[in-house]
Design a protein around this motif. Structure first.
Motif, PDB file in Angstrom:
ATOM      1  N   SER A 190      54.928  34.292  37.428  1.00 57.21           N
ATOM      2  CA  SER A 190      56.045  33.937  36.372  1.00 57.21           C
ATOM      3  C   SER A 190      56.204  35.206  35.508  1.00 57.21           C
ATOM      4  CB  SER A 190      55.607  32.871  35.632  1.00 57.21           C
ATOM      5  OG  SER A 190      55.110  31.512  36.200  1.00 57.21           O
ATOM      6  N   GLY A 191      55.839  36.054  35.847  1.00 53.78           N
ATOM      7  CA  GLY A 191      56.181  37.501  35.234  1.00 53.78           C
ATOM      8  C   GLY A 191      55.350  37.829  34.127  1.00 53.78           C
ATOM      9  N   PHE A 192      54.150  37.243  33.840  1.00 54.63           N
ATOM     10  CA  PHE A 192      53.445  37.758  32.613  1.00 54.63           C
ATOM     11  C   PHE A 192      52.322  38.657  32.946  1.00 54.63           C
ATOM     12  CE2 PHE A 192      54.635  33.316  31.668  1.00 54.63           C
ATOM     13  CZ  PHE A 192      55.163  33.361  30.348  1.00 54.63           C
ATOM     14  N   ARG A 193      51.793  39.421  32.042  1.00 54.60           N
ATOM     15  CA  ARG A 193      50.870  40.263  32.338  1.00 54.60           C
ATOM     16  C   ARG A 193      49.874  39.484  31.850  1.00 54.60           C
ATOM     17  NH1 ARG A 193      49.900  43.912  28.889  1.00 54.60           N
ATOM     18  NH2 ARG A 193      48.700  45.436  30.049  1.00 54.60           N
ATOM     19  N   VAL A 194      48.590  39.612  32.722  1.00 59.75           N
ATOM     20  CA  VAL A 194      47.567  38.626  32.709  1.00 59.75           C
ATOM     21  C   VAL A 194      46.208  39.445  32.632  1.00 59.75           C
ATOM     22  CG1 VAL A 194      46.108  36.819  33.867  1.00 59.75           C
ATOM     23  CG2 VAL A 194      48.742  36.868  34.151  1.00 59.75           C
TER      24      VAL A 194
END
Length: 488
Positions: A49-53
């Motif tokens: 979804s495009g998040f930095r995790v």
């Protein structure tokens, strides 16, 4: 959900006040504490979804290979420092292991995704327990009703709703935005006191199906016993013939359509009773009795069970010629015909009856299939209200009428044959006609213009005994207004 759930406001995918679009995930870092199956699936969904995790684990080197390459796997303390929103994907009994991170977690938003093993297993919910351990943090309950499979495959292949609750509106809004970006629909369930209710939802085993299943089983046992008496016990007592071989296939196959037919009529009977109540009291604002309200809420499950029994009946019917007993009886009939030197046993009336009976039954099963398919959420969501109402109401009533024709062609003139009354018991199909015919007759009566018009007015807000304002067209085509008693 239960009736209590239905009473709560559903905010849908509304995540921000005055803004229907979620914030862009670019630059936002989300933390995940835990390295289990759910944590891995959650990390995959967040990365996609495009998040930095940032994943926090007690053994980051050993667990790093299990997570996406784009996700950073480090120690829990490091992960807590790098993210403002942290998903706590560990079991309740391990919450105490995070107490060493209390200073690092100050001011963070903790999203509790855990579930219990039993309903109301603890006095307080897991989210409330987590909040008591970390009073300097803001705890949000969410994502516990979403499975790991749904997270991995995407919201298209599973439940799209994410139930969220918290005492902090801003924290709820932040988590709702994340859920939207992930492709889910956030549902605001209120304050933290709703957490226990949310945690119980995944533990309930088909709560909406208990009453319909017991109803179907009750009908099946009644009709099965009735058919057993007529088809097995009666021949044994009166003619000393052993017909026990009929129980597994023939008796069951005679019972299934009875259950399906009655269950289908029970889908539309509560609507008839509700209409009668509205006509009698002259208002739509009077609450239905609890039993009728529950009945109306279970119509979908009752209809699906009706389709299930009808489908089984079709399969059983196709298997009838495969039975060894059927082959023996067929050979026996052929031998008797040869001994009696009969060239043909063709009966024109019986041929036409069976042709019509099977054809109408196939059409009825096809219509039931359409009703069952359109009741699925993925299909129902693609239909507007008029389309859904036409299929479930109008087409469903047509299916009931055709099923009645199917039953009548099966019985034909045998209802008037005294040999069909075993132990003075009428044929089973005559009993099944009672409720469906009542529903059909009531529907026809309600379709009469005088009653239909009155019922339509009631459902649009008209009430008996009140004065209402009305608008009438004049002879010139203009409209004039006035007042009259609604009793007129």
């Amino acid at each position: 959900m239960s009736r209590g759930d239905m009473a709560k406001p559903l905010l849908g995918h509304r995540s921000t006040e005055g803004d229907s679009s979620p914030t862009a995930p670019a630059g936002r870092t989300v933390g995940v504490l835990g390295s289990g199956d759910f944590a891995r699936s959650l990390a995959v969904r967040l990365v996609c979804s495009g998040f930095r995790v940032v994943v926090g684990s007690r053994n980051p080197k050993r667990k790093a290979s299990l997570f996406p390459a784009a996700a950073e796997v480090t120690f829990q303390a490091e992960a807590a420092k790098k993210a403002d929103v942290i998903f706590v994907a560990i079991f309740r009994e391990h919450y105490s292991t995070l107490c060493d991170l209390a200073d690092v977690l100050v001011g963070k938003i903790l999203v509790d995704v855990s579930n219990n093993t039993e309903i109301n297993h603890h006095k307080e919910s897991n989210a409330e327990y987590l909040a008591s351990l970390f009073p300097a943090c803001t705890v949000v309950k969410g994502f516990n009703v979403v499975s790991a499979w749904t997270l991995q495959s995407g919201a298209r292949d599973g439940n799209k709703q994410v139930l969220i609750c918290s005492n902090n509106q801003e924290a709820k809004r932040t988590v709702a935005e994340i859920a939207q970006v992930m492709g889910f629909t956030p549902v605001d369930m209120g304050c933290m006191s709703s957490a226990c209710e949310i945690e119980n939802i995944p533990l309930r085993l088909l709560p909406a199906w208990k009453i319909p299943v017991f109803l179907a089983l009750g009908l099946f046992l009644c009709f099965f016993t009735y058919n057993l008496i007529r088809q097995v016990i009666h021949p044994y007592i009166r003619e000393q013939k052993n017909k026990l071989y009929k129980i597994p296939i023939e008796v069951v196959n005679t019972t299934l359509p009875c259950v399906s037919y009655v269950m289908l009529s029970l889908v539309y009977l509560p609507g008839v009773l509700a209409a009668c109540s509205q006509l009698y009291y002259g208002t739509k604002y009077r609450r239905f009795p609890d039993w009728l309200d529950q009945w109306l809420q279970h119509r979908k499950q009752i209809g699906l069970l009706s389709f299930f029994c009808a489908a089984l009946h079709a399969v059983y019917s196709l298997c009838l010629p495969m039975r060894r007993s059927h082959r023996y009886l067929l050979i026996e009939t052929a031998v008797k015909q040869a001994v009696e030197k009969k060239m043909t046993i063709w009966v024109e009336e019986e041929v036409w009856r069976m042709e019509i009976y099977i054809s109408v039954g196939i059409i009825a099963l096809g219509l039931l299939s359409v009703l069952a398919i359109t009741s699925l959420p993925s299909i129902a969501n693609s239909l507007n209200w008029r389309e859904f109402s036409f299929i479930q109401s109008s087409l469903g009533f047509i299916a009931l009428v055709i099923s009645t024709l199917h039953t009548l062609t099966y019985g034909w003139s045998r209802a008037f044959d005294e040999n069909q009354y075993k132990f003075y018991l009428p044929p089973t199909y005559t009993l099944t006609l009672l409720v469906p015919c009542t529903v059909i007759i009531a529907k026809v009566i309600f379709s009469l213009p005088c009653i239909r018009h009155r019922l339509l007015r009631i459902r649009r807000g008209w009430e008996k005994g009140r004065y209402v304002k009305f608008v009438l067209p004049s002879a010139t085509g203009e409209f004039s207004s006035g007042e009259t008693s609604s009793n007129v």
